[in-house]
Design an enzyme around this catalytic site. Structure first.
Site, PDB file in Angstrom:
ATOM      1  N   GLN A   1       2.930   9.879   1.236  1.00  0.00           N
ATOM      2  CA  GLN A   1       4.258   9.268   1.399  1.00  0.00           C
ATOM      3  C   GLN A   1       5.225   9.643   0.283  1.00  0.00           C
ATOM      4  O   GLN A   1       6.431   9.463   0.435  1.00  0.00           O
ATOM      5  CB  GLN A   1       4.138   7.744   1.455  1.00  0.00           C
ATOM      6  CG  GLN A   1       3.437   7.241   2.718  1.00  0.00           C
ATOM      7  CD  GLN A   1       3.269   5.743   2.657  1.00  0.00           C
ATOM      8  OE1 GLN A   1       2.289   5.248   2.112  1.00  0.00           O
ATOM      9  NE2 GLN A   1       4.221   5.012   3.212  1.00  0.00           N
TER      10      GLN A   1
ATOM     11  N   GLY B   1       0.833  -1.193   0.000  1.00  0.00           N
ATOM     12  CA  GLY B   1       0.000   0.000   0.000  1.00  0.00           C
ATOM     13  C   GLY B   1       0.866   1.240   0.000  1.00  0.00           C
ATOM     14  O   GLY B   1       1.994   1.211   0.506  1.00  0.00           O
TER      15      GLY B   1
ATOM     16  N   HIS C   1      -2.567   7.793   6.654  1.00  0.00           N
ATOM     17  CA  HIS C   1      -1.523   8.617   6.031  1.00  0.00           C
ATOM     18  C   HIS C   1      -2.096   9.913   5.484  1.00  0.00           C
ATOM     19  O   HIS C   1      -1.481  10.976   5.613  1.00  0.00           O
ATOM     20  CB  HIS C   1      -0.858   7.865   4.867  1.00  0.00           C
ATOM     21  CG  HIS C   1       0.258   6.950   5.278  1.00  0.00           C
ATOM     22  ND1 HIS C   1       1.376   7.387   5.946  1.00  0.00           N
ATOM     23  CD2 HIS C   1       0.441   5.619   5.091  1.00  0.00           C
ATOM     24  CE1 HIS C   1       2.196   6.357   6.152  1.00  0.00           C
ATOM     25  NE2 HIS C   1       1.650   5.269   5.649  1.00  0.00           N
TER      26      HIS C   1
ATOM     27  N   HIS D   1      -4.772   1.892   7.358  1.00  0.00           N
ATOM     28  CA  HIS D   1      -3.394   2.393   7.474  1.00  0.00           C
ATOM     29  C   HIS D   1      -3.151   3.504   6.441  1.00  0.00           C
ATOM     30  O   HIS D   1      -2.575   4.548   6.764  1.00  0.00           O
ATOM     31  CB  HIS D   1      -2.439   1.202   7.268  1.00  0.00           C
ATOM     32  CG  HIS D   1      -0.981   1.532   7.245  1.00  0.00           C
ATOM     33  ND1 HIS D   1      -0.082   0.971   8.136  1.00  0.00           N
ATOM     34  CD2 HIS D   1      -0.244   2.330   6.427  1.00  0.00           C
ATOM     35  CE1 HIS D   1       1.136   1.443   7.861  1.00  0.00           C
ATOM     36  NE2 HIS D   1       1.067   2.251   6.824  1.00  0.00           N
ATOM     37  N   GLU D   2      -3.609   3.275   5.203  1.00  0.00           N
ATOM     38  CA  GLU D   2      -3.359   4.264   4.143  1.00  0.00           C
ATOM     39  C   GLU D   2      -4.212   5.517   4.325  1.00  0.00           C
ATOM     40  O   GLU D   2      -3.735   6.628   4.064  1.00  0.00           O
ATOM     41  CB  GLU D   2      -3.604   3.649   2.762  1.00  0.00           C
ATOM     42  CG  GLU D   2      -2.747   2.436   2.413  1.00  0.00           C
ATOM     43  CD  GLU D   2      -1.255   2.619   2.630  1.00  0.00           C
ATOM     44  OE1 GLU D   2      -0.772   3.760   2.516  1.00  0.00           O
ATOM     45  OE2 GLU D   2      -0.569   1.631   2.935  1.00  0.00           O
TER      46      GLU D   2
ATOM     47  N   CYS E   1       5.521  -0.236   7.243  1.00  0.00           N
ATOM     48  CA  CYS E   1       5.222   0.956   6.449  1.00  0.00           C
ATOM     49  C   CYS E   1       6.449   1.307   5.625  1.00  0.00           C
ATOM     50  O   CYS E   1       7.564   1.303   6.135  1.00  0.00           O
ATOM     51  CB  CYS E   1       4.869   2.108   7.392  1.00  0.00           C
ATOM     52  SG  CYS E   1       4.477   3.641   6.543  1.00  0.00           S
ATOM     53  N   LEU E   2       6.246   1.630   4.355  1.00  0.00           N
ATOM     54  CA  LEU E   2       7.375   1.996   3.497  1.00  0.00           C
ATOM     55  C   LEU E   2       8.067   3.265   3.994  1.00  0.00           C
ATOM     56  O   LEU E   2       9.228   3.495   3.678  1.00  0.00           O
ATOM     57  CB  LEU E   2       6.919   2.173   2.045  1.00  0.00           C
ATOM     58  CG  LEU E   2       6.455   0.886   1.354  1.00  0.00           C
ATOM     59  CD1 LEU E   2       5.934   1.197  -0.051  1.00  0.00           C
ATOM     60  CD2 LEU E   2       7.568  -0.147   1.294  1.00  0.00           C
TER      61      LEU E   2
HETATM   62 ZN    ZN Z   1       2.396   3.361   5.701  1.00  0.00          ZN
END
Ligand code: ZN
Length: 176
Positions: free
Chosen positions: A51, A46, A137, A133-134, A91-92
C-alpha cells in the site's frame, strides 16, 4: 520519521505480488517504523507494504483500542484457516468504503518479527480478518475483489472521481 504515501485503488501497483524479505536488516526495520507511523496517523488498524508502494512481504497491524499493541508480520503465511465469519471491512487504499466480506473466522499464521525471529500466532475475530486482509494486499488482492463486479466498478468510479478531485481526506467518496 516521515509518513509514507498510501496508494489508492485502482492504482495498478496495488496489484503487484510482493517478494519475501530475505534479511531483516536496518532498512526493513525503518520501513516497519514508517509504516506504523503512517498507519497510526491515517488512522488505520493495518497496513501492508504494497500500500506504500514497497513490494516486500511486510505487514503492520494494531487492533488494540489504545493503539499501543503493534504487531509486525514479515513473510506471513496462513498455516490453517477454520470456520467462517462476516465482518465489515475498510481499507486505507479504498477510503470511505466499507463493505461486508466473508472469510475464515480463525487462522494460524507463521511470520518473522522485527527482530528477525520466526513465530506463530493463532488469531480470531478482528485480528484474524485484519491478518487475512493484509496478506491479500501482499498478493495484489483487495477486499473489493470479494464483491460483485458491479459493486466493485461503482466503487472504482467513485474513487477515480475522488482522486481527480484532489483526494481530499476530509471529503471521502460516499458509500455506493
Ligand atoms: Zn487494505
Amino acid at each position: 520519521m516521515s509518513l509514507l504515501d498510501i496508494l489508492y485503488f485502482p492504482d495498478a501497483q496495488l496489484r503487484r505480488t510482493a517478494s519475501p524479505v530475505e534479511n531483516v536488516n536496518g532498512d526493513v526495520v525503518t520501513l516497519i517504523d514508517q509504516m506504523l507511523e503512517t498507519m497510526y496517523e491515517a488512522p488505520g488498524i493495518g497496513l501492508a507494504a504494497t500500500q506504500v508502494n514497497v513490494h516486500q512481504r511486510v505487514v503492520v497491524i494494531d487492533v488494540s483500542e489504545e493503539n499501543n499493541t503493534p504487531l509486525t508480520l514479515i513473510n506471513p503465511e496462513i498455516l490453517q484457516a477454520e470456520g467462517s465469519g462476516e465482518m465489515q471491512e475498510g481499507c486505507l487504499s479504498i477510503p470511505g468504503v466499507y463493505e461486508t466480506v466473508k472469510r475464515p473466522a480463525e487462522v494460524k499464521v507463521s511470520a518473522i518479527d522485527r527482530e528477525g525471529n520466526p513465530f506463530e500466532l493463532d488469531a480470531d475475530g478482528l485480528l484474524a480478518v485484519c491478518i487475512q486482509h493484509e496478506i491479500d494486499h501482499l498478493n495484489g488482492k483487495l477486499f473489493v475483489d470479494y464483491l460483485s463486479p458491479l459493486k466493485r466498478n461503482r466503487i472504482r468510479k467513485r474513487l477515480e472521481k475522488w482522486i481527480r478531485d484532489g483526494a481530499d481526506p476530509d471529503d471521502l467518496p460516499e458509500r455506493p
